[in-house]
Enzyme design. Structure first.
Site, PDB file in Angstrom:
ATOM      1  N   ARG A  75       0.805  -1.232   0.000  1.00  0.00           N
ATOM      2  CA  ARG A  75       0.000   0.000   0.000  1.00  0.00           C
ATOM      3  C   ARG A  75       0.834   1.275   0.000  1.00  0.00           C
ATOM      4  O   ARG A  75       0.301   2.377  -0.016  1.00  0.00           O
ATOM      5  CB  ARG A  75      -0.979  -0.024   1.184  1.00  0.00           C
ATOM      6  CG  ARG A  75      -2.168  -0.929   0.940  1.00  0.00           C
ATOM      7  CD  ARG A  75      -2.974  -1.127   2.205  1.00  0.00           C
ATOM      8  NE  ARG A  75      -2.309  -2.045   3.129  1.00  0.00           N
ATOM      9  CZ  ARG A  75      -2.654  -2.206   4.407  1.00  0.00           C
ATOM     10  NH1 ARG A  75      -3.647  -1.488   4.922  1.00  0.00           N
ATOM     11  NH2 ARG A  75      -2.008  -3.070   5.168  1.00  0.00           N
ATOM     12  N   LYS A 134       9.214  -0.924   2.235  1.00  0.00           N
ATOM     13  CA  LYS A 134       8.532  -0.075   3.218  1.00  0.00           C
ATOM     14  C   LYS A 134       9.435   0.353   4.365  1.00  0.00           C
ATOM     15  O   LYS A 134       9.442   1.524   4.758  1.00  0.00           O
ATOM     16  CB  LYS A 134       7.296  -0.804   3.757  1.00  0.00           C
ATOM     17  CG  LYS A 134       6.560  -0.011   4.809  1.00  0.00           C
ATOM     18  CD  LYS A 134       5.219  -0.606   5.148  1.00  0.00           C
ATOM     19  CE  LYS A 134       5.338  -1.823   6.004  1.00  0.00           C
ATOM     20  NZ  LYS A 134       4.028  -2.383   6.355  1.00  0.00           N
ATOM     21  N   TYR A 169      30.096  33.847  -5.490  1.00  0.00           N
ATOM     22  CA  TYR A 169      30.393  32.415  -5.465  1.00  0.00           C
ATOM     23  C   TYR A 169      31.846  32.232  -5.055  1.00  0.00           C
ATOM     24  O   TYR A 169      32.753  32.741  -5.726  1.00  0.00           O
ATOM     25  CB  TYR A 169      30.156  31.739  -6.829  1.00  0.00           C
ATOM     26  CG  TYR A 169      30.679  30.320  -6.797  1.00  0.00           C
ATOM     27  CD1 TYR A 169      30.069  29.366  -5.979  1.00  0.00           C
ATOM     28  CD2 TYR A 169      31.809  29.946  -7.510  1.00  0.00           C
ATOM     29  CE1 TYR A 169      30.582  28.083  -5.875  1.00  0.00           C
ATOM     30  CE2 TYR A 169      32.333  28.655  -7.412  1.00  0.00           C
ATOM     31  CZ  TYR A 169      31.709  27.738  -6.590  1.00  0.00           C
ATOM     32  OH  TYR A 169      32.220  26.469  -6.474  1.00  0.00           O
TER      33      TYR A 169
HETATM   34  C1  UD1 Z   1       0.278  -8.277  12.052  1.00  0.00           C
HETATM   35  C2  UD1 Z   1      -0.410  -9.247  13.001  1.00  0.00           C
HETATM   36  C3  UD1 Z   1      -1.627  -8.565  13.603  1.00  0.00           C
HETATM   37  C4  UD1 Z   1      -1.202  -7.303  14.324  1.00  0.00           C
HETATM   38  C5  UD1 Z   1      -0.444  -6.386  13.384  1.00  0.00           C
HETATM   39  C6  UD1 Z   1       0.153  -5.244  14.158  1.00  0.00           C
HETATM   40  C7  UD1 Z   1      -0.050 -11.478  12.025  1.00  0.00           C
HETATM   41  C8  UD1 Z   1      -0.645 -12.602  11.294  1.00  0.00           C
HETATM   42  N1  UD1 Z   1      -0.834 -10.425  12.252  1.00  0.00           N
HETATM   43  O1  UD1 Z   1      -0.621  -8.037  10.993  1.00  0.00           O
HETATM   44  O2  UD1 Z   1      -2.271  -9.443  14.515  1.00  0.00           O
HETATM   45  O3  UD1 Z   1      -2.339  -6.635  14.851  1.00  0.00           O
HETATM   46  O4  UD1 Z   1       0.651  -7.101  12.762  1.00  0.00           O
HETATM   47  O5  UD1 Z   1       0.750  -4.326  13.292  1.00  0.00           O
HETATM   48  O6  UD1 Z   1       1.098 -11.541  12.403  1.00  0.00           O
HETATM   49  N2  UD1 Z   1       6.471  -9.737   7.282  1.00  0.00           N
HETATM   50  C9  UD1 Z   1       7.504 -10.508   6.820  1.00  0.00           C
HETATM   51  N3  UD1 Z   1       7.201 -11.579   6.040  1.00  0.00           N
HETATM   52  C10 UD1 Z   1       5.922 -11.920   5.722  1.00  0.00           C
HETATM   53  C11 UD1 Z   1       4.891 -11.096   6.201  1.00  0.00           C
HETATM   54  C12 UD1 Z   1       5.184 -10.015   6.991  1.00  0.00           C
HETATM   55  O7  UD1 Z   1       8.666 -10.257   7.087  1.00  0.00           O
HETATM   56  O8  UD1 Z   1       5.758 -12.908   5.023  1.00  0.00           O
HETATM   57  C13 UD1 Z   1       6.801  -8.566   8.119  1.00  0.00           C
HETATM   58  C14 UD1 Z   1       6.425  -7.265   7.456  1.00  0.00           C
HETATM   59  O9  UD1 Z   1       7.509  -6.754   6.693  1.00  0.00           O
HETATM   60  C15 UD1 Z   1       6.079  -6.377   8.645  1.00  0.00           C
HETATM   61  C16 UD1 Z   1       5.626  -7.364   9.716  1.00  0.00           C
HETATM   62  O10 UD1 Z   1       6.061  -8.632   9.297  1.00  0.00           O
HETATM   63  O11 UD1 Z   1       7.223  -5.688   9.123  1.00  0.00           O
HETATM   64  C17 UD1 Z   1       4.111  -7.359   9.898  1.00  0.00           C
HETATM   65  O12 UD1 Z   1       3.521  -7.735   8.685  1.00  0.00           O
HETATM   66  P1  UD1 Z   1       2.156  -7.114   8.204  1.00  0.00           P
HETATM   67  O13 UD1 Z   1       1.813  -7.692   6.893  1.00  0.00           O
HETATM   68  O14 UD1 Z   1       2.185  -5.646   8.341  1.00  0.00           O
HETATM   69  O15 UD1 Z   1       1.174  -7.746   9.301  1.00  0.00           O
HETATM   70  P2  UD1 Z   1      -0.296  -7.277   9.599  1.00  0.00           P
HETATM   71  O16 UD1 Z   1      -1.203  -7.856   8.597  1.00  0.00           O
HETATM   72  O17 UD1 Z   1      -0.337  -5.821   9.816  1.00  0.00           O
HETATM   73 CA    CA Z   2       0.996  -4.027   9.501  1.00  0.00          CA
END
Ligand code: UD1
Ligand code: CA
Length: 456
Positions: free
Chosen positions: A17, A24, A365
């Protein structure tokens, strides 16, 4: 690093997003990548290891973290969820003992104090959570009959009733390593998003009657993750407010704190007054300075009681005490101004040294030059330092030299102490001390001739 605390930062996601070519976690807020705020907090806990899970933009992320010693990188080739991300660190963690703290790379507002209870706990796992007015997007804290955690339900998988829960998961946890590793092995991707959720590891622990603690976060703002550009702007304004509140409390005047952007690494002494719209990055400002509106100061040092007038841009420079610079001056890297130097409007200086009391008050300058004590450079003076080849040539102007307006020096060239350069002169040869230099055509005046050029 030498404790039983290991930290893993999840930072492999792309941040769809953001609509960006940059991963990000490298988006900058208050002049630094989001990830650096997280790493600063991580290192402040004095852990025995810090691991970062990278994927999207791996090379750029690695390069940006070169200043963090002993950082361990783990690759998550395909982003299959937060649980899958942490699984990538297991080969590294398997040999370790103690506790692991899991952080997300985009949560820049966390403070060490909020993490302390999770680290001190002896429970199998701790979840940092908060009650929020707008839970949308977060995993919900589902409690069982006794009020302890039953599971965390992701928004996509929530029932109508669960969606109304206002307690949400911050995405920050600690685990006992020996409890975490077997729980991670039990994760499935049997959910709406088809991902391996780290949150499910907590349900695994609860089901096997391991102790899982819910730790409340006092200030819910701290868990703000950045998901889009609006979120980044919000986090940036919170960081700005924090830094500015600290500066105000320590004796710095800010005319308009909402419109003043100061990097938290700056050192600003008491009795500095900063007007509206200034940006100050990795710089030191000594006591009693005034920084007028719209100035930008980067990687620079400003001495006591100096005035930087409106709209000046100062980078990689050192400005001495009681100087006056600007309005609209540009000091480029390698500029050194000793005490009581005056640079006026539309003066550009690059890689040059001005000795005490030297002046260039208007439109000039000065590049690759040394200007002696109390020398005055007139309006429109230019050092011609560039002959089209990569090598820049040096100009040396001695002490108490008077350089008339609209003059140039063609480098390499030296002007001796006490000399006088007549206005409109082009200096191409070295000048011995106390000389008068004049190089311009003699004036011819023809009385009455103007009429010839006027329309009849
Ligand atoms: C996650 C939590 C959610 C919480 C929220 C808080 C899970 C399933 N959900 O959701 O409960 O409320 O964070 O912000 O964990 N990332 C990876 N690899 C992946 C996916 C994500 O490294 O395959 C990293 C992302 O770069 C990020 C972090 O994990 O820094 C969180 O991932 P994001 O997709 O933002 O999780 P949310 O859906 O927000
Ligand atoms: Ca998140």
């Amino acid at each position: 690093m030498g404790s039983d605390l290991h930290i893993v930062v999840l930072a492999a996601g792309q941040g769809k997003r953001m609509y960006s070519a940059i991963p990000k976690v490298l988006h900058e807020v208050l002049f630094r990548p989001l990830l650096h705020y997280v790493l600063d907090v991580a290192y402040s806990m004095r852990p025995s290891s810090v691991t970062i899970v990278v994927g999207h933009g791996e090379e750029a992320v690695r390069a940006s973290c070169s200043g963090y010693p002993d950082l361990h990188f783990v690759r998550q080739a395909e982003q299959k969820g937060t649980g899958h991300a942490l699984q990538q660190a297991v080969p590294f963690l398997r040999e370790k003992k103690g506790r692991v703290l899991v952080l997300c790379g985009d949560v820049a507002l966390l403070t060490p104090g909020s993490l302390a209870p999770l680290i001190e706990s002896k429970a199998a796992a701790c979840v940092l959570f908060a009650e929020v007015a707008h839970p949308k997007g977060y995993g919900r804290i589902v409690r069982n009959g006794e009020g302890t955690l039953a599971r965390i339900q992701e928004e996509a998988d929530c029932s109508e009733a669960e969606r109304r829960i206002s307690e949400v998961n911050s995405g920050v946890y600690t685990f006992e390593l020996k409890e975490l590793i077997p729980a991670l092995e039990k994760l499935t991707n049997n959910n709406k998003q088809g991902e391996f959720y780290l949150t499910d590891a907590l349900e695994v622990l609860v089901r096997q009657s391991s102790k899982v603690e819910l730790v409340p976060l006092k200030d819910a703002l701290e868990m703000t993750g950045v998901n889009d550009r609006a979120g980044a702007a919000q986090v940036e304004s919170i960081l700005r407010a924090r830094t500015n509140a600290y500066l105000l409390a320590s004796g710095v005047s800010l005319q308009d704190p909402k419109n003043t952007w100061i990097d938290s690494r700056c050192e600003i002494a008491p009795d500095v007054r900063i007007e509206s719209g200034c940006q100050i990055i990795r710089s030191t400002i000594a006591a009693g300075c005034a920084i007028e509106s719209g100035s930008r100061i980067v990687d620079s040092k400003i001495g006591p009681h100096t005035r930087i007038k409106q709209g000046s841009y100062i980078e990689g420079s050192s400005v001495g005490e009681v100087c006056v610079v600007g309005p609209y001056a540009h000091l480029r890297p390698g500029t050194v101004l000793e005490r009581n130097v005056k640079l006026g409007n539309f003066v550009e200086v690059k890689k040059s040294h001005f000795a005490e009391g030297a002046k260039a008050s208007h439109l000039a300058y000065i590049g690759d030059a040394t200007i002696g004590r109390e020398t005055n450079l007139g309006c429109g003076f230019i050092t011609c330092n560039y002959d089209g080849t990569p090598k820049k040539n040096q100009t040396v102007i001695g002490a108490r030299v008077f350089v008339g307006s609209d003059s140039q020096t063609v480098a390499p060239v030296t002007v001796g102490d006490g000399s006088y350069i007549a206005s409109g002169t082009t200096v191409t040869e070295n000048v011995p001390p106390d000389s008068l230099v004049i190089s311009r055509g003699r004036q011819t005046t023809k009385p009455g001739y103007a009429a010839k050029y006027k329309p009849k």
